[in-house]
Design an enzyme around this catalytic site. Sequence first.
Site, mmCIF file in Angstrom:
data_model
loop_
_atom_site.group_PDB
_atom_site.id
_atom_site.type_symbol
_atom_site.label_atom_id
_atom_site.label_comp_id
_atom_site.label_asym_id
_atom_site.label_seq_id
_atom_site.Cartn_x
_atom_site.Cartn_y
_atom_site.Cartn_z
ATOM 1 N N CYS A 134 0.828 -1.215 0.000
ATOM 2 C CA CYS A 134 0.000 0.000 0.000
ATOM 3 C C CYS A 134 0.865 1.269 0.000
ATOM 4 O O CYS A 134 0.689 2.139 -0.858
ATOM 5 C CB CYS A 134 -0.971 -0.018 1.165
ATOM 6 S SG CYS A 134 -0.265 -0.489 2.749
HETATM 7 N N1 LIG Z 1 -4.149 -4.038 5.235
HETATM 8 C C1 LIG Z 1 -3.658 -3.369 4.197
HETATM 9 O O1 LIG Z 1 -3.915 -2.166 4.009
HETATM 10 C C2 LIG Z 1 -2.790 -4.090 3.186
HETATM 11 C C3 LIG Z 1 -2.429 -3.406 2.022
HETATM 12 C C4 LIG Z 1 -1.622 -4.054 1.073
HETATM 13 C C5 LIG Z 1 -1.196 -5.350 1.306
HETATM 14 N N2 LIG Z 1 -1.530 -5.980 2.470
HETATM 15 C C6 LIG Z 1 -1.055 -7.357 2.670
HETATM 16 O O2 LIG Z 1 -2.163 -8.233 2.490
HETATM 17 C C7 LIG Z 1 -2.009 -9.384 3.328
HETATM 18 C C8 LIG Z 1 -3.247 -9.528 4.194
HETATM 19 O O3 LIG Z 1 -3.345 -8.370 5.012
HETATM 20 P P1 LIG Z 1 -4.634 -8.036 5.857
HETATM 21 O O4 LIG Z 1 -4.497 -6.623 6.277
HETATM 22 O O5 LIG Z 1 -5.866 -8.464 5.131
HETATM 23 O O6 LIG Z 1 -4.398 -9.000 7.109
HETATM 24 P P2 LIG Z 1 -5.476 -9.575 8.141
HETATM 25 O O7 LIG Z 1 -6.610 -8.630 8.284
HETATM 26 O O8 LIG Z 1 -4.707 -9.941 9.348
HETATM 27 O O9 LIG Z 1 -6.003 -10.887 7.417
HETATM 28 C C9 LIG Z 1 -5.180 -11.983 7.125
HETATM 29 C C10 LIG Z 1 -6.035 -13.235 7.083
HETATM 30 O O10 LIG Z 1 -5.200 -14.359 6.748
HETATM 31 C C11 LIG Z 1 -5.720 -15.519 7.387
HETATM 32 N N3 LIG Z 1 -4.584 -16.386 7.709
HETATM 33 C C12 LIG Z 1 -3.585 -16.140 8.566
HETATM 34 N N4 LIG Z 1 -2.669 -17.124 8.532
HETATM 35 C C13 LIG Z 1 -3.122 -18.010 7.619
HETATM 36 C C14 LIG Z 1 -2.627 -19.252 7.129
HETATM 37 N N5 LIG Z 1 -1.464 -19.742 7.569
HETATM 38 N N6 LIG Z 1 -3.336 -19.926 6.180
HETATM 39 C C15 LIG Z 1 -4.502 -19.437 5.744
HETATM 40 N N7 LIG Z 1 -5.026 -18.254 6.174
HETATM 41 C C16 LIG Z 1 -4.343 -17.558 7.106
HETATM 42 C C17 LIG Z 1 -6.473 -15.031 8.617
HETATM 43 O O11 LIG Z 1 -7.744 -15.584 8.620
HETATM 44 P P3 LIG Z 1 -8.143 -16.911 9.381
HETATM 45 O O12 LIG Z 1 -7.372 -16.939 10.678
HETATM 46 O O13 LIG Z 1 -9.587 -16.774 9.548
HETATM 47 O O14 LIG Z 1 -7.763 -18.006 8.455
HETATM 48 C C18 LIG Z 1 -6.663 -13.529 8.426
HETATM 49 O O15 LIG Z 1 -8.019 -13.161 8.366
HETATM 50 C C19 LIG Z 1 -0.740 -9.159 4.145
HETATM 51 O O16 LIG Z 1 0.332 -9.843 3.544
HETATM 52 C C20 LIG Z 1 -0.557 -7.657 4.070
HETATM 53 O O17 LIG Z 1 0.756 -7.254 4.242
HETATM 54 C C21 LIG Z 1 -2.331 -5.385 3.410
#
Ligand SMILES: NC(=O)c1ccc[n+]([C@@H]2O[C@H](COP(=O)([O-])OP(=O)(O)OC[C@H]3O[C@@H](n4cnc5c(N)ncnc54)[C@H](OP(=O)(O)O)[C@@H]3O)[C@@H](O)[C@H]2O)c1
Length: 323
Positions: A134
């Site tokens: 981001c």
């Molecule tokens: N937030 C932002 O603004 C943003 C922007 C750009 C990129 N990103 C990237 O996008 C990715 C996700 O970010 P997010 O903000 O959406 O994080 P988040 O809200 O913490 O969501 C991540 C999800 O992944 C699942 N998870 C965790 N470990 C897992 C595993 N080993 N196998 C399968 N599912 C798993 C979890 O769900 P369950 O526990 O229910 O499975 C959790 O809901 C990250 O790599 C982050 O750096 C985020």
Amino acid sequence: MSKNKLKTAIIGAAGYTGGELLRLLIHHPNCELVYVHSNSQVGKTVSAVHPDLLGDCDLIFTDKVQTEGLDAVFLGLPHGQTRAFLDENPFPESTVIIDLSTDFRDESNGFIYGLPELNSAKISAAKKIANPGCFATAIQLGLLPAIHQGWATETVHVSGVTGSTGAGKKLSETSHFSYRNNNFSVYKLFTHQHLKEIKQSFGQIYPSVPEILFVPYRGNFTRGIWITSYFPFSGSLDEALSAYTDFYKDAAFTHITTEELSLKQVVGTNKCFVSIQKEAGQLVVYSAIDNLLKGAAGQAVQNFNLVFGLDEKSGLYLKSIAF
Ligand SMILES: NC(=O)c1ccc[n+]([C@@H]2O[C@H](COP(=O)([O-])OP(=O)(O)OC[C@H]3O[C@@H](n4cnc5c(N)ncnc54)[C@H](OP(=O)(O)O)[C@@H]3O)[C@@H](O)[C@H]2O)c1
């Protein structure tokens, strides 16, 4: 569902980026969402986890990973988890993989860096997309035209503020309401992990990559990223405006102005607004995005559209909250 719709799935669909993908894909005219994966929310309805989607989606979260029969899969897993997930769950070569983590942004394992303003031709021919970070998206979109012109070859000063959703759904000390609300704080001074992909892109378009002194801040709002960048510039504002406008002439979502910006103009949309000004011998560039849309899920859908030859804006005709 129409036979012509592309079959997709979201892994990590209970999280912030996965949840935002869900909100986009259920309304995408060319998409059929086959399943939504979550380990923690298995058996619950989508609206039990994302209450605003009541009435929009009947799917139930599953912890089963179906690898066959999909046109595309979106991965919204924490950094460092995607590689292991794909090793355990190999998808057929024909399935397009769009990963939102940092794991393949170095373009390893056949992934293409998914910044359409830089790589649209490569993305259109790709099967594996590493969606940009981001902060990385907002900083690059503010600086790419200047780098391309060879205007910023030494030190570029960059500061950026992100909303709390940038840190993901899991509660941490610095995303706790008591810390975040009415507060402002700095972190990862000059060492933010997104600098690596930014320099990789800049090196792709110009041989001399500047030093980028990036100061990231946590803001007390939930969504959006605001970036201010500046560097010495001997040209005129008109010259800069012409170069920036030309660089983004084919961009579907990045727009240039010399007017003042505010974050709400882009929050809720897949747009990046870039405003340029010339002051005190510096070109000052403001760039603003929604971290969960142009900075994550929206850009992932934009990449999906490019890969499948759809209207680049399909599923992304969104409105800002504006006021
Ligand atoms: N937030 C932002 O603004 C943003 C922007 C750009 C990129 N990103 C990237 O996008 C990715 C996700 O970010 P997010 O903000 O959406 O994080 P988040 O809200 O913490 O969501 C991540 C999800 O992944 C699942 N998870 C965790 N470990 C897992 C595993 N080993 N196998 C399968 N599912 C798993 C979890 O769900 P369950 O526990 O229910 O499975 C959790 O809901 C990250 O790599 C982050 O750096 C985020």
